[in-house]
Design an enzyme around this catalytic site. Structure first.
Site, short mmCIF file in Angstrom:
data_model
loop_
_atom_site.label_atom_id
_atom_site.label_comp_id
_atom_site.label_asym_id
_atom_site.label_seq_id
_atom_site.Cartn_x
_atom_site.Cartn_y
_atom_site.Cartn_z
N ASP A 103 0.84 -1.20 0.00
CA ASP A 103 0.00 0.00 0.00
C ASP A 103 0.88 1.26 0.00
OD1 ASP A 103 -2.14 -1.71 0.22
OD2 ASP A 103 -2.26 -1.52 2.41
N1 URA Z 1 -1.18 -5.96 3.96
C1 URA Z 1 -1.67 -4.69 3.96
O1 URA Z 1 -2.70 -4.44 4.58
N2 URA Z 1 -1.01 -3.76 3.27
C2 URA Z 1 0.14 -3.98 2.61
O2 URA Z 1 0.70 -3.07 2.02
C3 URA Z 1 0.65 -5.29 2.62
C4 URA Z 1 -0.03 -6.26 3.30
#
Ligand code: URA
Length: 243
Positions: A103
């Site tokens: 993310d």
């Molecule tokens: N899980 C999440 O919630 N975000 C990420 O970036 C990776 C794994």
């Protein structure tokens, strides 16, 4: 392939730098000194040396990036900075893409490659590649969360396979999570199902490949093929140990 392109692809330097290197006489092809950067070579068959050291031909490149917060896991975006934008020019290659995604606010280990088969194998659910994260929560984690993670989480339409949750003894807001799926916002959604919010998330390792502690956020380095393959190492043993 052009000699300067080959040398740049193998991370000897930028196109401009390798051009200068060739013109300086430091490069030989099959034992002959060459001074033309646009010389056509057979990258697989010809023996190219720089100052007497052979340059190995790698069909693919694998790059470890310490992803900082605020950068998109995408190849290109008209408005936001992407992980590809962070790479120094000498590391850029046509066809590079992120193998998996973090993310925008997640930090840590991200692999960029031009090897579609490698990325496909790494991301395929049946490969069971373990991803380890460190998370900071708004509320302290407890044994009930650990039990829910260990059993697998079903919440509304969400269904997550069993995962391992370790809690920091000194501060239970800090946890370590190991998952072997890669669903959208997975770690955050697993904690949401337990009534907690993730306030910071960092990926520490993929398989047995850890984030290089020498890389600061935003920095990247080329992995050897042996290192790149560590993402597939030890997974059966890890799963047995953790279930
Ligand atoms: N899980 C999440 O919630 N975000 C990420 O970036 C990776 C794994």
């Amino acid at each position: 392939m052009r000699l300067d392109k080959f040398l740049a692809n193998e991370n000897i330097g930028s196109r401009k730098a390798v051009g200068l290197l060739v013109r300086s006489g430091a490069v030989t092809v099959n034992g002959q000194a060459v001074r033309k950067a646009d010389l056509q070579i057979d990258a697989q068959a010809d023996c190219v040396c720089v100052n007497g050291t052979p340059v190995r031909y790698n069909a693919h490149v694998y790059i470890m990036l310490h992803k900082p917060a605020g950068v998109l896991t995408a190849t290109r975006d008209s408005r936001a900075q992407t992980v590809l934008d962070l790479l120094p020019p000498a590391m850029r290659r046509r066809g590079l893409f992120p193998a998996g995604r973090l993310d925008k606010d997640t930090t840590g280990l991200l692999i960029l490659t031009d090897d579609g088969d490698y990325a496909h194998r790494m991301l395929a659910p049946k490969s069971h590649v373990i991803k380890r994260y460190e998370a900071v929560l708004d509320l302290p984690a407890d044994g009930a969360d650990q039990a829910r993670f260990a059993a697998g989480i079903q919440s509304g339409d969400d269904c997550f396979a069993p995962a391992r949750l370790e809690i920091c003894e000194a501060d239970p807001h800090i946890v370590w999570v190991e998952i072997r799926e890669g669903k959208f916002h997975q770690v955050k959604r697993m904690f949401r199902a337990c009534g907690k919010n993730v306030t910071a998330l960092k990926r520490l390792s993929i398989g047995t490949l850890p984030l290089d502690a020498a890389l600061r956020p935003g920095e990247a380095r080329v992995l050897s093929e042996k290192e790149a393959m560590l993402v597939f190492a030890g997974k059966a043993e890890q799963i047995r140990r953790k279930e």
